[in-house]
Design a protein around this motif. Sequence first.
Motif, PDB file in Angstrom:
ATOM      1  N   UNK A 142       0.774  -1.230   0.000  1.00 31.01           N
ATOM      2  CA  UNK A 142       0.000   0.000   0.000  1.00 31.01           C
ATOM      3  C   UNK A 142       0.800   1.271   0.000  1.00 31.01           C
ATOM      4  N   UNK A 143       2.139   1.159   0.062  1.00 34.93           N
ATOM      5  CA  UNK A 143       2.984   2.346   0.073  1.00 34.93           C
ATOM      6  C   UNK A 143       3.807   2.448  -1.204  1.00 34.93           C
ATOM      7  N   UNK A 144       4.078   3.664  -1.623  1.00 35.28           N
ATOM      8  CA  UNK A 144       5.145   3.934  -2.580  1.00 35.28           C
ATOM      9  C   UNK A 144       6.349   4.437  -1.796  1.00 35.28           C
ATOM     10  N   UNK A 145       7.542   4.084  -2.269  1.00 32.49           N
ATOM     11  CA  UNK A 145       8.780   4.549  -1.649  1.00 32.49           C
ATOM     12  C   UNK A 145       9.648   5.149  -2.747  1.00 32.49           C
ATOM     13  N   UNK A 146      10.035   6.409  -2.568  1.00 32.00           N
ATOM     14  CA  UNK A 146      10.756   7.158  -3.596  1.00 32.00           C
ATOM     15  C   UNK A 146      12.008   7.767  -2.989  1.00 32.00           C
ATOM     16  N   UNK A 147      13.125   7.742  -3.748  1.00 31.42           N
ATOM     17  CA  UNK A 147      14.353   8.384  -3.298  1.00 31.42           C
ATOM     18  C   UNK A 147      15.035   9.045  -4.494  1.00 31.42           C
ATOM     19  N   UNK A 148      15.045  10.373  -4.555  1.00 31.07           N
ATOM     20  CA  UNK A 148      15.680  11.064  -5.679  1.00 31.07           C
ATOM     21  C   UNK A 148      17.198  11.081  -5.545  1.00 31.07           C
ATOM     22  N   UNK A 149      17.875  11.312  -6.670  1.00 29.75           N
ATOM     23  CA  UNK A 149      19.336  11.330  -6.659  1.00 29.75           C
ATOM     24  C   UNK A 149      19.912  12.606  -7.255  1.00 29.75           C
ATOM     25  N   UNK A 150      19.058  13.566  -7.598  1.00 35.13           N
ATOM     26  CA  UNK A 150      19.531  14.826  -8.166  1.00 35.13           C
ATOM     27  C   UNK A 150      18.479  15.899  -7.918  1.00 35.13           C
ATOM     28  N   UNK A 151      18.854  17.179  -8.029  1.00 41.31           N
ATOM     29  CA  UNK A 151      17.865  18.244  -7.834  1.00 41.31           C
ATOM     30  C   UNK A 151      16.692  18.162  -8.797  1.00 41.31           C
ATOM     31  N   UNK A 152      16.949  17.920 -10.078  1.00 43.19           N
ATOM     32  CA  UNK A 152      15.852  17.870 -11.049  1.00 43.19           C
ATOM     33  C   UNK A 152      14.904  16.721 -10.759  1.00 43.19           C
ATOM     34  N   UNK A 153      15.463  15.565 -10.386  1.00 47.35           N
ATOM     35  CA  UNK A 153      14.579  14.445 -10.072  1.00 47.35           C
ATOM     36  C   UNK A 153      13.866  14.654  -8.743  1.00 47.35           C
ATOM     37  N   UNK A 154      14.495  15.342  -7.804  1.00 51.30           N
ATOM     38  CA  UNK A 154      13.809  15.658  -6.543  1.00 51.30           C
ATOM     39  C   UNK A 154      12.592  16.531  -6.810  1.00 51.30           C
ATOM     40  N   UNK A 155      12.748  17.541  -7.660  1.00 52.41           N
ATOM     41  CA  UNK A 155      11.626  18.442  -7.985  1.00 52.41           C
ATOM     42  C   UNK A 155      10.492  17.667  -8.655  1.00 52.41           C
TER      43      UNK A 155
END
Length: 327
Positions: A142-155
């Motif tokens: 039931x959860x999504x888990x997200x981890x960005x690796x750059x400013x553009x992907x974080x945005x």
Amino acid sequence: MADLALVEAVNLALAHSLEHDPSVVLLGEDIGANGGVFRATLGLQARFGAQRVLDTPLAETGIAGTAIGMAAMGLHPVAEIQFTGFIYPIVDQVLNHAARLRHRTRGRLTCPLVIRSPCGAGIHAPEHHSESPEALFAHMPGLRVVMPSSPARAYGLLLAAIRDPDPVIFLEPTRLYRLFKQSVEDNGEALPLDTCFTLREGTDVTLVAWGAMIQEVLRAADQLAADGIAAEVIDVATLKPLDIDTILASVAKTGRCVIVHEAPRTCGLGAEIAAAIAERGLYSLLAPIERVTGYDVVVPLFRLEAQYIPSVARILSAVRKTLEAST
């Protein structure tokens, strides 16, 4: 378009969401007047008011419970847990309520909630400030888990997470907050969730990583290229649900795979990825899969911190091992 650090890109995505969606509300410890411990919410309370950007007591279970109630009643709360070492008290609320609300109500209610938290080692922080608990939350249905690796992907990924109708755990690598800047356009365009990003094309070995470890992997790929070895680099980005198809397609091309993550080795997401490759892509492999991970210990204090985080040297060693091996 401006050159932003990752923490500034997070701030920009939050500001865009607050400005364009009146249902978005931020809450967390010290996020208002102080702008958060890492200043990810700096200036947002002054701009949008204390009813949209709420300072809370030091009570993680209260933050999570309040945010879940808000989400169930139609708001889009974005809750900050100050460090992932403090995130464990909210597991009860997240597992038993946020993650199950759609199932429990047969779709009558959803839980459009984002829980943000800085994660990972590398900033010389004390114990409880350097955790990488992504596998814990990825295990919860039931959860999504997200981890960005750059400013553009974080945005782009944070915008997508805020717009998602279901709960998202959004882990922000602390080591990357101000490590480098990248051009980010505040255009409101979300990046796709549940999708890996291929950062570098290659034919000899597939390197799979996420979060802060992308930096070491890219440096390793540069050194390999100098030796005539073409490494394909894949940023997983959304850890749950996992886009295994992109990884399988890469392994089918290269025949070899090295998985890199900062979290402890045992039951880490690298094991899940390796199992999926073994189940669905075994005949593509020319050599056994290698994993380069953190150790099964509490993240050490700063004298030994660099020994804990997977290094470029360890990644190169794993790559050379898989290149020398054959099935």
